[in-house]
Structures are given as structure tokens and as C-alpha cells.
Design a protein around this motif. Structure first.
Motif, PDB file in Angstrom:
ATOM      1  N   ASP A  64      51.762  27.976  10.017  1.00  0.00           N
ATOM      2  CA  ASP A  64      51.454  28.977   8.994  1.00  0.00           C
ATOM      3  C   ASP A  64      49.965  29.290   8.978  1.00  0.00           C
ATOM      4  N   LEU A  65      49.141  28.251   9.123  1.00  0.00           N
ATOM      5  CA  LEU A  65      47.695  28.465   9.119  1.00  0.00           C
ATOM      6  C   LEU A  65      47.250  29.264  10.337  1.00  0.00           C
ATOM      7  N   ILE A  66      47.849  28.978  11.496  1.00  0.00           N
ATOM      8  CA  ILE A  66      47.507  29.735  12.702  1.00  0.00           C
ATOM      9  C   ILE A  66      47.909  31.197  12.540  1.00  0.00           C
ATOM     10  N   GLN A  67      49.048  31.418  11.893  1.00  0.00           N
ATOM     11  CA  GLN A  67      49.476  32.797  11.669  1.00  0.00           C
ATOM     12  C   GLN A  67      48.487  33.527  10.760  1.00  0.00           C
ATOM     13  N   VAL A  68      48.036  32.860   9.703  1.00  0.00           N
ATOM     14  CA  VAL A  68      47.053  33.469   8.802  1.00  0.00           C
ATOM     15  C   VAL A  68      45.751  33.755   9.546  1.00  0.00           C
ATOM     16  N   ALA A  69      45.301  32.781  10.352  1.00  0.00           N
ATOM     17  CA  ALA A  69      44.077  32.980  11.130  1.00  0.00           C
ATOM     18  C   ALA A  69      44.244  34.128  12.117  1.00  0.00           C
ATOM     19  N   SER A  70      45.432  34.269  12.674  1.00  0.00           N
ATOM     20  CA  SER A  70      45.696  35.360  13.620  1.00  0.00           C
ATOM     21  C   SER A  70      45.613  36.711  12.931  1.00  0.00           C
ATOM     22  N   VAL A  71      46.075  36.761  11.680  1.00  0.00           N
ATOM     23  CA  VAL A  71      45.951  38.004  10.904  1.00  0.00           C
ATOM     24  C   VAL A  71      44.476  38.348  10.719  1.00  0.00           C
ATOM     25  N   GLY A  72      43.660  37.329  10.418  1.00  0.00           N
ATOM     26  CA  GLY A  72      42.226  37.569  10.282  1.00  0.00           C
ATOM     27  C   GLY A  72      41.606  38.042  11.584  1.00  0.00           C
ATOM     28  N   LEU A  73      42.078  37.491  12.703  1.00  0.00           N
ATOM     29  CA  LEU A  73      41.569  37.912  14.013  1.00  0.00           C
ATOM     30  C   LEU A  73      41.906  39.374  14.282  1.00  0.00           C
ATOM     31  N   PHE A 133      31.164  39.900  18.965  1.00  0.00           N
ATOM     32  CA  PHE A 133      32.473  39.898  18.315  1.00  0.00           C
ATOM     33  C   PHE A 133      32.767  38.553  17.664  1.00  0.00           C
ATOM     34  N   SER A 134      32.443  37.454  18.338  1.00  0.00           N
ATOM     35  CA  SER A 134      32.717  36.134  17.767  1.00  0.00           C
ATOM     36  C   SER A 134      31.961  35.939  16.455  1.00  0.00           C
ATOM     37  N   SER A 135      30.735  36.437  16.381  1.00  0.00           N
ATOM     38  CA  SER A 135      29.949  36.314  15.152  1.00  0.00           C
ATOM     39  C   SER A 135      30.570  37.115  14.016  1.00  0.00           C
ATOM     40  N   TYR A 136      31.231  38.214  14.360  1.00  0.00           N
ATOM     41  CA  TYR A 136      31.898  39.034  13.344  1.00  0.00           C
ATOM     42  C   TYR A 136      33.251  38.442  12.982  1.00  0.00           C
ATOM     43  N   ALA A 137      33.956  37.888  13.981  1.00  0.00           N
ATOM     44  CA  ALA A 137      35.325  37.428  13.767  1.00  0.00           C
ATOM     45  C   ALA A 137      35.394  36.166  12.921  1.00  0.00           C
ATOM     46  N   VAL A 138      34.436  35.237  13.100  1.00  0.00           N
ATOM     47  CA  VAL A 138      34.512  33.950  12.395  1.00  0.00           C
ATOM     48  C   VAL A 138      34.571  34.127  10.880  1.00  0.00           C
ATOM     49  N   LEU A 162      39.708  27.504  13.990  1.00  0.00           N
ATOM     50  CA  LEU A 162      39.373  27.713  12.582  1.00  0.00           C
ATOM     51  C   LEU A 162      40.541  27.330  11.677  1.00  0.00           C
ATOM     52  N   ALA A 163      41.769  27.576  12.132  1.00  0.00           N
ATOM     53  CA  ALA A 163      42.944  27.167  11.350  1.00  0.00           C
ATOM     54  C   ALA A 163      42.985  25.652  11.198  1.00  0.00           C
TER      55      ALA A 163
END
Length: 270
Positions: free
Chosen positions: A69-78, A93-98, A56-57
Motif C-alpha cells: 500500500d505504501l509503495i502504491q501511494v509513493a508511486s502516485v506521488g511519483l 527531477f529527483s530533487s523535485y520528485a522526493v 521513500l515508501a
């Protein structure tokens, strides 16, 4: 920006139905442990879906934004998705996480990547515009026009133009950069920035002095001009005017006292 089709696909999206069901049961098992305070289960669940966060990043990769930086932001969302997901509601979970991860990425681009920040609705349109432009580029095989973008986003062409102009404010050019790239000796942007002109202050002071000295007679005004504008000594002024230096001194002192009293009285009156 990487096209979504080239991004790394999460393993959950490519698994067969049996594997997806097995994975969902495993996710639910881990989440129940997380809800009891099991940090190891929480870390395991996060690690299982890091490939999803990375993919997604990659969708939001821009030349100006480091991928790390984008991966870090995506990781925060995860992490937020792991902490908020309720397996009892039946949603995988994947449907909620995306959407949670995408929301974190959009907020990052909306709030943290603008040197000149437009209104929030215009920021949102700019992000949608960039995604639409990438998709249309792949579909059309050429740079999409304003009309193409307006049709895809169902917006007026004027709105698209405004968003394109606002996107230019995402990053500001250096003041040392040349104004015209094609000219080697082009002036820099910093060279074109205005500066305070001391002559304006001098002229303003002269006008103020002329207005104030209107209360003095011609002789006193001329003596003050010779003293403070021409910077003559009192003895030199005495020779020009034709009187003693002591008399010049008295005129200067008396004139300054009158000007001070007049100025003070005017300020009080105001």
C-alpha cells in the motif's frame, strides 16, 4: 518501521557527478517528449524512478500498514511529480520528485490511517514524533524518553504526551479483545459496553401514569391499577371492589376518556 538508513537508496543518489549530469540530461530529454504527449516517454521516466519511490515508501513502513500500500501511494506521488516537473527551471527531477512523493505519503498517513482522527496539527505532530522516535532509537540505543522527543522536535513535553496519546487512536482494538492481556478469563471490551435497561422505561411510565391519574378519585385509580398493573379481569375487579362488572366497565371507560382528554389538553397547551 524500517530505519531510513536501511532503506533502498536510489541509484541517482549514489552516482558520480558525471553520471548524475548524464542522467539529468536524459530526464530532461524524456520530459520534453512527455510534454509533447509521448506516453511511452512518460512511462519510461516513471519506471526509471520507481526505485526512488520504493525507498521513500520504506521510510514510512509501519507494522499496521502493508508495504504494498505504501509503495502504491509513493508511486502516485511519483506520477504526480512526472506530470508537474518543468525541466526548464533547472531543478533535477529527483530533487523535485522526493518532496512530492514524501508529501503524498504524509497525506496518506494523515488522512487515511486513523480510526480516531485528531486535529490536523496534532496528526502532523504524531507523524513527526514517529520519525523522531525511530531516529533517536538508533542514536541512543534505547527507547527515547518524552524529554528526548521534546528536545528533538523543539516542543513542550505536554505536547509530546498529547501526541503519544493521540497515536493510540490510529487503530482501535477489537471489541472481542480481552481488557487485560495477562488474564485468560478477562472480560472483553464489548462486555463492558452498556445496554438499554427496560426497567428505566417501566419506571418512567409508572411515574407518568401516577402524575396523570392524579385527576381521578381514589376508587377510579385503584380500579385502573387492578386492571392494568395487576392484570385482573373486570369480573375479578368487581369482586374486589364490591360492585357489578358493568359498573367497573363504565368506570374504566370514563377514567380513560378523562386521562385522554387531560393529556391532549396538556399537549395542546404546551
Amino acid at each position: 518501521m524500517a530505519h531510513p538508513a536501511t532503506a533502498e537508496r536510489p541509484r541517482a543518489a549514489t552516482a558520480n557527478p558525471i553520471d548524475r549530469a548524464r542522467r539529468q540530461r536524459e530526464d530532461q530529454r524524456l520530459m520534453r517528449k512527455v510534454q509533447t504527449g509521448d506516453d511511452h516517454a512518460r512511462e519510461e521516466l516513471i519506471e526509471r524512478y520507481m526505485p526512488l519511490a520504493r525507498s521513500l515508501a520504506l521510510r514510512y513502513r509501519r507494522a499496521s500498514e502493508p508495504l504494498d500500500d505504501l509503495i502504491q501511494v509513493a508511486s502516485v506521488g511519483l506520477v504526480k511529480a512526472v506530470d508537474r516537473w518543468d525541466p526548464e527551471r533547472g531543478l533535477a527531477f529527483s530533487s523535485y520528485a522526493v518532496p512530492t512523493i514524501l508529501g503524498e505519503l504524509r497525506r496518506y498517513f494523515r488522512d487515511s490511517t486513523w480510526d480516531v482522527r485528531p486535529a490536523r496539527d496534532l496528526q502532523e505532530l504524531c507523524l513527526a514524533l514517529e520519525e523522531a522516535r525511530e531516529a533517536l532509537w538508533g542514536e541512543l540505543g534505547r527507547q527515547p524518553t518524552v524529554a528526548d522527543l521534546a528536545a528533538r522536535l523543539e516542543r513542550q513535553p505536554e505536547e509530546i504526551v498529547e501526541a503519544l496519546q493521540a497515536t493510540e487512536g490510529r487503530s482501535i482494538r477489537s471489541l472481542d479483545a480481552p481488557v487485560h492481556d495477562e488474564e485468560n478469563d478477562s472480560a472483553s471490551a464489548g462486555d463492558l459496553i452498556g445496554a438499554d435497561d427496560e426497567e428505566f422505561e417501566r419506571v418512567e411510565a409508572g411515574v407518568t401514569l401516577e402524575r396523570l391519574t392524579g385527576i381521578l378519585d381514589d376508587r377510579a385509580r385503584e380500579i385502573l391499577r387492578l386492571r392494568f398493573a395487576e392484570d385482573l379481569l373486570q369480573s375479578e375487579i368487581a369482586e374486589v371492589v364490591g360492585c357489578s362488572q358493568m359498573h367497573i366497565s363504565r368506570i374504566i371507560r370514563s377514567s380513560l376518556e378523562k386521562l385522554y382528554a387531560y393529556g391532549s389538553g396538556k399537549e395542546v397547551a404546551e
